[in-house]
Design a protein around this motif. Structure first.
Motif, PDB file in Angstrom:
ATOM      1  N   THR A   1     -15.672 -28.756 -13.708  1.00  0.00           N
ATOM      2  CA  THR A   1     -15.959 -28.225 -12.380  1.00  0.00           C
ATOM      3  C   THR A   1     -14.737 -28.417 -11.497  1.00  0.00           C
ATOM      4  O   THR A   1     -14.159 -29.513 -11.455  1.00  0.00           O
ATOM      5  CB  THR A   1     -17.168 -28.922 -11.744  1.00  0.00           C
ATOM      6  OG1 THR A   1     -18.316 -28.715 -12.567  1.00  0.00           O
ATOM      7  CG2 THR A   1     -17.438 -28.377 -10.363  1.00  0.00           C
ATOM      8  N   LEU A   2     -14.352 -27.355 -10.791  1.00  0.00           N
ATOM      9  CA  LEU A   2     -13.251 -27.422  -9.828  1.00  0.00           C
ATOM     10  C   LEU A   2     -13.829 -27.228  -8.436  1.00  0.00           C
ATOM     11  O   LEU A   2     -14.430 -26.192  -8.151  1.00  0.00           O
ATOM     12  CB  LEU A   2     -12.204 -26.357 -10.120  1.00  0.00           C
ATOM     13  CG  LEU A   2     -11.045 -26.290  -9.110  1.00  0.00           C
ATOM     14  CD1 LEU A   2     -10.175 -27.537  -9.234  1.00  0.00           C
ATOM     15  CD2 LEU A   2     -10.208 -25.033  -9.306  1.00  0.00           C
ATOM     16  N   GLN A   3     -13.651 -28.218  -7.596  1.00  0.00           N
ATOM     17  CA  GLN A   3     -14.174 -28.161  -6.237  1.00  0.00           C
ATOM     18  C   GLN A   3     -13.043 -27.952  -5.251  1.00  0.00           C
ATOM     19  O   GLN A   3     -12.018 -28.637  -5.302  1.00  0.00           O
ATOM     20  CB  GLN A   3     -14.929 -29.442  -5.886  1.00  0.00           C
ATOM     21  CG  GLN A   3     -15.486 -29.459  -4.470  1.00  0.00           C
ATOM     22  CD  GLN A   3     -16.320 -30.686  -4.200  1.00  0.00           C
ATOM     23  OE1 GLN A   3     -17.040 -31.157  -5.079  1.00  0.00           O
ATOM     24  NE2 GLN A   3     -16.227 -31.222  -2.993  1.00  0.00           N
ATOM     25  N   ALA A   4     -13.239 -27.000  -4.333  1.00  0.00           N
ATOM     26  CA  ALA A   4     -12.214 -26.714  -3.335  1.00  0.00           C
ATOM     27  C   ALA A   4     -12.195 -27.784  -2.263  1.00  0.00           C
ATOM     28  O   ALA A   4     -13.237 -28.358  -1.924  1.00  0.00           O
ATOM     29  CB  ALA A   4     -12.483 -25.347  -2.709  1.00  0.00           C
ATOM     30  N   PRO A   5     -11.026 -28.078  -1.705  1.00  0.00           N
ATOM     31  CA  PRO A   5     -10.990 -28.971  -0.539  1.00  0.00           C
ATOM     32  C   PRO A   5     -11.780 -28.366   0.619  1.00  0.00           C
ATOM     33  O   PRO A   5     -11.965 -27.149   0.691  1.00  0.00           O
ATOM     34  CB  PRO A   5      -9.487 -29.065  -0.215  1.00  0.00           C
ATOM     35  CG  PRO A   5      -8.786 -28.644  -1.470  1.00  0.00           C
ATOM     36  CD  PRO A   5      -9.684 -27.654  -2.138  1.00  0.00           C
ATOM     37  N   ASP A   6     -12.250 -29.191   1.521  1.00  0.00           N
ATOM     38  CA  ASP A   6     -13.031 -28.706   2.658  1.00  0.00           C
ATOM     39  C   ASP A   6     -12.230 -27.684   3.455  1.00  0.00           C
ATOM     40  O   ASP A   6     -11.085 -27.943   3.861  1.00  0.00           O
ATOM     41  CB  ASP A   6     -13.429 -29.865   3.563  1.00  0.00           C
ATOM     42  CG  ASP A   6     -14.409 -30.808   2.881  1.00  0.00           C
ATOM     43  OD1 ASP A   6     -14.878 -30.464   1.777  1.00  0.00           O
ATOM     44  OD2 ASP A   6     -14.686 -31.883   3.445  1.00  0.00           O
ATOM     45  N   GLY A   7     -12.850 -26.506   3.668  1.00  0.00           N
ATOM     46  CA  GLY A   7     -12.206 -25.468   4.451  1.00  0.00           C
ATOM     47  C   GLY A   7     -11.115 -24.712   3.740  1.00  0.00           C
ATOM     48  O   GLY A   7     -10.358 -23.974   4.389  1.00  0.00           O
ATOM     49  N   ALA A   8     -11.015 -24.848   2.423  1.00  0.00           N
ATOM     50  CA  ALA A   8      -9.955 -24.186   1.654  1.00  0.00           C
ATOM     51  C   ALA A   8     -10.565 -23.452   0.471  1.00  0.00           C
ATOM     52  O   ALA A   8     -11.695 -23.727   0.060  1.00  0.00           O
ATOM     53  CB  ALA A   8      -8.924 -25.203   1.177  1.00  0.00           C
ATOM     54  N   PRO A   9      -9.841 -22.481  -0.104  1.00  0.00           N
ATOM     55  CA  PRO A   9     -10.358 -21.749  -1.258  1.00  0.00           C
ATOM     56  C   PRO A   9     -10.300 -22.582  -2.532  1.00  0.00           C
ATOM     57  O   PRO A   9      -9.627 -23.609  -2.617  1.00  0.00           O
ATOM     58  CB  PRO A   9      -9.422 -20.532  -1.358  1.00  0.00           C
ATOM     59  CG  PRO A   9      -8.625 -20.513  -0.100  1.00  0.00           C
ATOM     60  CD  PRO A   9      -8.567 -21.914   0.374  1.00  0.00           C
ATOM     61  N   CYS A  10     -11.009 -22.098  -3.550  1.00  0.00           N
ATOM     62  CA  CYS A  10     -10.898 -22.677  -4.885  1.00  0.00           C
ATOM     63  C   CYS A  10      -9.676 -22.129  -5.615  1.00  0.00           C
ATOM     64  O   CYS A  10      -8.959 -22.880  -6.283  1.00  0.00           O
ATOM     65  CB  CYS A  10     -12.149 -22.371  -5.715  1.00  0.00           C
ATOM     66  SG  CYS A  10     -13.719 -22.784  -4.940  1.00  0.00           S
ATOM     67  N   MET A  11      -9.442 -20.805  -5.474  1.00  0.00           N
ATOM     68  CA  MET A  11      -8.341 -20.178  -6.201  1.00  0.00           C
ATOM     69  C   MET A  11      -7.858 -18.966  -5.423  1.00  0.00           C
ATOM     70  O   MET A  11      -8.658 -18.178  -4.915  1.00  0.00           O
ATOM     71  CB  MET A  11      -8.798 -19.756  -7.604  1.00  0.00           C
ATOM     72  CG  MET A  11      -7.690 -19.111  -8.444  1.00  0.00           C
ATOM     73  SD  MET A  11      -8.251 -18.679 -10.123  1.00  0.00           S
ATOM     74  CE  MET A  11      -9.331 -17.279  -9.771  1.00  0.00           C
ATOM     75  N   THR A  12      -6.560 -18.805  -5.319  1.00  0.00           N
ATOM     76  CA  THR A  12      -5.935 -17.627  -4.731  1.00  0.00           C
ATOM     77  C   THR A  12      -4.996 -17.013  -5.758  1.00  0.00           C
ATOM     78  O   THR A  12      -4.309 -17.724  -6.493  1.00  0.00           O
ATOM     79  CB  THR A  12      -5.162 -17.977  -3.451  1.00  0.00           C
ATOM     80  OG1 THR A  12      -4.241 -19.036  -3.736  1.00  0.00           O
ATOM     81  CG2 THR A  12      -6.108 -18.428  -2.350  1.00  0.00           C
ATOM     82  N   VAL A  13      -4.974 -15.685  -5.778  1.00  0.00           N
ATOM     83  CA  VAL A  13      -4.168 -14.949  -6.750  1.00  0.00           C
ATOM     84  C   VAL A  13      -3.225 -14.025  -5.995  1.00  0.00           C
ATOM     85  O   VAL A  13      -3.668 -13.241  -5.140  1.00  0.00           O
ATOM     86  CB  VAL A  13      -5.058 -14.138  -7.717  1.00  0.00           C
ATOM     87  CG1 VAL A  13      -4.202 -13.425  -8.759  1.00  0.00           C
ATOM     88  CG2 VAL A  13      -6.063 -15.065  -8.400  1.00  0.00           C
ATOM     89  N   ALA A  14      -1.948 -14.104  -6.310  1.00  0.00           N
ATOM     90  CA  ALA A  14      -0.942 -13.311  -5.625  1.00  0.00           C
ATOM     91  C   ALA A  14      -0.962 -11.864  -6.121  1.00  0.00           C
ATOM     92  O   ALA A  14      -1.535 -11.543  -7.165  1.00  0.00           O
ATOM     93  CB  ALA A  14       0.445 -13.919  -5.835  1.00  0.00           C
ATOM     94  N   ARG A  15      -0.318 -11.007  -5.367  1.00  0.00           N
ATOM     95  CA  ARG A  15      -0.272  -9.581  -5.692  1.00  0.00           C
ATOM     96  C   ARG A  15       0.457  -9.344  -7.022  1.00  0.00           C
ATOM     97  O   ARG A  15       1.512  -9.907  -7.279  1.00  0.00           O
ATOM     98  CB  ARG A  15       0.421  -8.812  -4.572  1.00  0.00           C
ATOM     99  CG  ARG A  15       0.442  -7.295  -4.751  1.00  0.00           C
ATOM    100  CD  ARG A  15       1.052  -6.619  -3.541  1.00  0.00           C
ATOM    101  NE  ARG A  15       0.317  -6.970  -2.335  1.00  0.00           N
ATOM    102  CZ  ARG A  15      -0.793  -6.362  -1.927  1.00  0.00           C
ATOM    103  NH1 ARG A  15      -1.303  -5.360  -2.649  1.00  0.00           N
ATOM    104  NH2 ARG A  15      -1.388  -6.741  -0.810  1.00  0.00           N
ATOM    105  N   GLY A  16      -0.157  -8.488  -7.843  1.00  0.00           N
ATOM    106  CA  GLY A  16       0.445  -8.130  -9.119  1.00  0.00           C
ATOM    107  C   GLY A  16       0.289  -9.153 -10.216  1.00  0.00           C
ATOM    108  O   GLY A  16       0.815  -8.963 -11.317  1.00  0.00           O
ATOM    109  N   VAL A  17      -0.424 -10.229  -9.971  1.00  0.00           N
ATOM    110  CA  VAL A  17      -0.594 -11.306 -10.949  1.00  0.00           C
ATOM    111  C   VAL A  17      -1.957 -11.151 -11.619  1.00  0.00           C
ATOM    112  O   VAL A  17      -2.969 -10.918 -10.949  1.00  0.00           O
ATOM    113  CB  VAL A  17      -0.484 -12.685 -10.277  1.00  0.00           C
ATOM    114  CG1 VAL A  17      -0.807 -13.797 -11.265  1.00  0.00           C
ATOM    115  CG2 VAL A  17       0.920 -12.869  -9.707  1.00  0.00           C
ATOM    116  N   ARG A  18      -1.998 -11.306 -12.936  1.00  0.00           N
ATOM    117  CA  ARG A  18      -3.238 -11.243 -13.692  1.00  0.00           C
ATOM    118  C   ARG A  18      -3.613 -12.637 -14.167  1.00  0.00           C
ATOM    119  O   ARG A  18      -2.816 -13.329 -14.802  1.00  0.00           O
ATOM    120  CB  ARG A  18      -3.090 -10.314 -14.902  1.00  0.00           C
ATOM    121  CG  ARG A  18      -4.366 -10.177 -15.752  1.00  0.00           C
ATOM    122  CD  ARG A  18      -4.117  -9.293 -16.952  1.00  0.00           C
ATOM    123  NE  ARG A  18      -5.294  -9.166 -17.798  1.00  0.00           N
ATOM    124  CZ  ARG A  18      -6.220  -8.227 -17.679  1.00  0.00           C
ATOM    125  NH1 ARG A  18      -6.099  -7.320 -16.712  1.00  0.00           N
ATOM    126  NH2 ARG A  18      -7.257  -8.173 -18.484  1.00  0.00           N
TER     127      ARG A  18
END
Length: 536
Positions: A156-173
């Protein structure tokens, strides 16, 4: 020996010393003035902000999100680790029970482009933010079963309070599988955010609580398979804004709205074998509660919804300027099953259970063929001046649209009929709504069984070919005449309560035949293809 200095040099030195003294005094006064002005500007109240506070925008914000992911890439107060040149093919990180260590963020940097990050969380969920700017695979150690209501995944991956779990940059798979994302205190942040990237998720679970969507994709590709999303949010659980959305075996529950789709130019959006279940109690404030909302921007877009289920939302599916095709899809516990406000919608081989309208067309064209409607109280179809409806071959179970009546056939012998639907593209049913359909769709939502048709007394015996009804709707049991003979043989049976009509003999009655739908309905049942169904 006496050394004589020229008077000119002495005068210049004296003047230079005096000038420096004057300049220092002026600088000292200026510095004290700047400090005073700074203090005054910080303590002066901003009456404009107090009188006119900023207001919250609408739910649909395609280009202005409340969370600035570019400014807060690692969350407030986060101190990133020293940059590491990623060159490892496989990186295993065991970060459970040690929140805030930065182990997840550092592990992402160590993975080379195209590599794999394995997350192990034996001592508890990992706390961190996956900021992915290169193609890679993220997977948990072990396997996650999307049928598991308890989300008992090994990783399980838990996001910090007020932050996302995962962000993906443009053009990245990025490919994600066998992991659970948790964001219990997300605030204004979505759990998974992609701006022009490609996110492919399989065997993934999500538990999200916040004001934004659990998954937000602005452009790119969003491919979700064998996934379970529990989202406690006033926003839609999944937002695909200009992104190509593909779902298969996806279960979404708990959010005020299910899916919000704005088709892009990347290809057809396909929603297949997707269950969207609304919250047990709808909120009386906030945005509209919609199962699937389809908007159209500059790219008109096409969406195919097949083998899916949308239940528990006042508005099942709303289309605003796009081409949508519904096939073998079930909508239940809704006020209006499908609403069209522009564009085109095709509905075939589907089951629509709604309290007010089956299909409402404000603008655009709706083609409705070979569907099942139930529980509709006002109209099967609602059409305004700018709307066009083409309907044929539909069946309706409704005590309001299909009232019970009796048709004279032979003398004082009547047959029950359910009138309605003439010229409107549907036929009224003469037998109770199948319990198996109710069990699959509405029983789990707390809806009691309703036959949705008025059945006269002894109707089962009548359907087998015995007896008839008189002019008062009372059943007459007669064993001498069976089947079609009861409509042509024996006494006509007129009485004082049911006298002979004056027009009897000139086209009276018109004959009666058994309903073609009374032989069975199993071949018209709608079910999902092979795969897990969460018991719904």
């Amino acid at each position: 020996m006496t050394i004589r200095r020229p008077k000119l040099i002495t005068a210049l030195a004296t003047g230079l010393i005096a000038a420096l003294a004057i300049t220092g005094a002026a600088a000292s006064q200026t510095s004290y003035g700047q400090v005073a002005a700074k203090v005054e500007s910080q303590t002066r109240p901003n009456f404009g902000a107090l009188l006119d506070p900023p207001t919250r925008g609408t739910r649909y914000r395609p280009h202005q999100r409340r969370w600035n992911y570019g400014q807060y890439r690692h969350g407030p107060g986060f101190l990133p680790a020293p940059p590491i040149l990623g060159g490892e093919e496989v990186v295993l990180v065991d970060c459970g029970g040690n929140p805030g260590s930065g182990a997840v963020e550092t592990a992402v940097q160590r993975v080379r482009p195209g590599g794999t990050l394995i997350i192990r969380a034996r001592a508890g969920g990992c706390v961190g933010w996956l900021n992915i700017d290169k193609p890679m695979t993220v997977m948990g150690e072990g396997r996650f079963d999307p049928r598991d209501d308890e989300f008992s995944a090994p990783s399980t991956l838990q996001a910090p309070d007020g932050a996302p779990c995962m962000t993906v940059a443009r053009g990245v798979r990025v490919q994600v599988r066998d992991i659970v994302f948790a964001s219990p205190r997300a605030g204004d942040a979505a759990c998974i955010v992609s701006y022009g990237g490609e996110v492919v998720a399989q065997n993934v679970g999500m538990r999200h609580t916040g004001d934004e969507a659990a998954i937000y994709a602005d452009g790119g590709l969003l491919d979700l398979r064998d996934m379970r999303v529990n989202a406690d949010t006033v926003a839609p659980a999944v937002v695909a804004d200009g992104a190509t959305l593909r779902t298969d075996e996806v279960y979404i529950a708990g959010s005020s709205s299910g899916l919000e789709v704005v088709p892009g130019a990347g290809g057809q959006t396909q929603i297949n074998r997707t269950r969207i279940i609304g919250p047990s109690r709808q909120s009386t404030f906030g945005p509209r509660a919609i199962g699937i909302l389809v908007r159209a921007m500059r790219d008109y877009g096409e969406i195919a919804i097949t083998n899916s289920k949308v239940c528990g939302y006042p508005e099942g599916i709303v289309v605003e300027g796009a081409t949508v095709r519904l096939d073998r899809t079930r909508i239940c516990k809704a006020d209006t099953a499908v609403s069209l406000h522009g564009g085109e919608v095709s509905i075939e081989n589907s089951r629509l259970v709604a309290e007010t309208y089956g299909v409402a067309v404000v603008a655009g064209q709706a083609t409705i063929k070979n569907n099942i409607l139930a529980d509709v109280s006002r109209r099967a179809w609602y059409q305004e001046n700018r709307g066009v409806i083409v309907a044929e071959g539909n069946r309706v179970w409704s005590t309001s649209l299909c009232p019970l009546g009796y048709q004279p056939v032979y003398g004082n012998r009547f047959a029950p009929v359910w009138s309605g639907g003439g010229g409107q593209g549907y036929t009224c049913m003469s037998y109770p709504y199948p319990r198996e359909w109710w069990r699959r769709d509405e029983s789990s939502l707390g809806v009691a069984y309703d036959p949705r048709v008025t059945i006269p007394e002894y109707y089962d015996q009548f359907r087998t070919g015995y007896g008839w009804y008189d002019c008062r709707g009372r059943f007459v049991s007669e064993g001498r005449y069976y089947g079609e003979d009861r409509w042509s043989r024996g006494s006509q049976g007129f009485t004082r309560e049911c006298p002979r009509p004056r027009n009897y003999g000139s086209g009276y009655g018109g004959g009666y035949r058994n309903s073609p739908w009374s032989d069975g309905y199993s071949d018209y049942d709608i079910d999902f293809d092979a795969g897990f169904s969460y018991g719904l």
